[in-house]
Design an enzyme around this catalytic site. Sequence first.
Site, PDB file in Angstrom:
ATOM      1  N   ASP A  27     -11.424   2.445   3.503  1.00  0.00           N
ATOM      2  CA  ASP A  27     -11.730   1.020   3.355  1.00  0.00           C
ATOM      3  C   ASP A  27     -13.244   0.799   3.244  1.00  0.00           C
ATOM      4  OD1 ASP A  27      -9.686  -0.818   3.127  1.00  0.00           O
ATOM      5  OD2 ASP A  27      -9.230  -0.849   5.277  1.00  0.00           O
ATOM      6  N   GLN A  55      -4.884  -1.654   9.321  1.00  0.00           N
ATOM      7  CA  GLN A  55      -4.728  -2.981   8.729  1.00  0.00           C
ATOM      8  C   GLN A  55      -5.334  -4.047   9.655  1.00  0.00           C
ATOM      9  OE1 GLN A  55      -3.390  -3.608   5.582  1.00  0.00           O
ATOM     10  NE2 GLN A  55      -4.104  -5.682   5.949  1.00  0.00           N
ATOM     11  N   LYS A  70       0.837  -1.201   0.000  1.00  0.00           N
ATOM     12  CA  LYS A  70       0.000   0.000   0.000  1.00  0.00           C
ATOM     13  C   LYS A  70       0.875   1.254   0.000  1.00  0.00           C
ATOM     14  CE  LYS A  70      -3.822  -2.485   2.002  1.00  0.00           C
ATOM     15  NZ  LYS A  70      -4.509  -2.975   3.184  1.00  0.00           N
TER      16      LYS A  70
END
Length: 279
Positions: A119, A96, A52
């Site tokens: 997200d 994460q 990422k």
Amino acid sequence: MAKLIDGKAISAALREQIKQETRLLAEQGITPGLAVVIVGEDPASQVYVRNKEKACEEVGFYSEKYALPAQTTQEELLALVEKLNHKPDIDGILVQLPLPSHLDEKAVIAAISPDKDVDAFHAVNVGRIMQGEYRFLPCTPAGIMELIHAAGVAVEGKECVVIGRSNIVGKPMAMLLLHENGTVTICHSRTKNLPEVARRADILVAAVGKAGFVTADMVKPGAVVIDVGMNRNAQGKLCGDVDFAAVSEIAGAITPVPGGVGPMTITMLLKNTLAAARR
Ligand code: NAP
């Protein structure tokens, strides 16, 4: 023989577009900023986070990485999220997952500002998706929709079967297909006659997490088969949920693993971060 849907190439083209748009935004003095938070030493998570960061760098985003020790407390993590919620150079926050088991994932996601929730896991954004409002699209399902579009497939009126009902893949996937007027069925571990249901699909999405789960007898001739699975086989090789060799003899189009859905997920994260910066 099925047409290969090349996620790597489609993703590369989209990232090039994002790069151009980022350059234009920079002329207005705006640089999209993403903060990535990782807690603990999970090796798979470390790889995802590194990818990422690398992707951000390639398209010209600003990124910050917060690597916290495994014993970080809930209060410490929530305090960091709160700080990032107010940090003006940060447009997107990504925590994460999975988090170490002593941490409350739901509470952490709920603490992220919905405006920075790139997200799209926050209940506010999930609710918006249910209502058909696309502020941020959940990355993996959004990437799959891009693959379907790039393959020239129209969803409207098609029988769509999604195998898997997780909050991050199966459920939002079904919703996006529904918004494009597909007739959608969701299968899961209690589904009866799953092969029969799967065989109805014009578009079959497998998000199970079991290597070789989708066999050729479960696929309608000419169907579009999207393989979300990321599994390791007995030899340690990355493979999907679909028996690729046998199914590609029957399907009309198919995504490979690796090189299918995987590369699209991070691209959609970049797209969401760019959208957040624009706002
Ligand atoms: P998950 O939370 O474990 O969900 C798996 C789903 O599969 C569940 O809904 C489960 O049903 C269903 N299932 C399991 N065994 C089944 C069976 N025998 N018959 C029918 N359904 C069954 O997994 P996930 O997070 O959605 O991820 C799925 C896969 O996609 C994993 O391999 C993951 O690594 C991969 N993935 C890839 C990407 C990417 O970017 N490529 C992103 C996310 C995930 P129940 O609900 O009934 O238990």
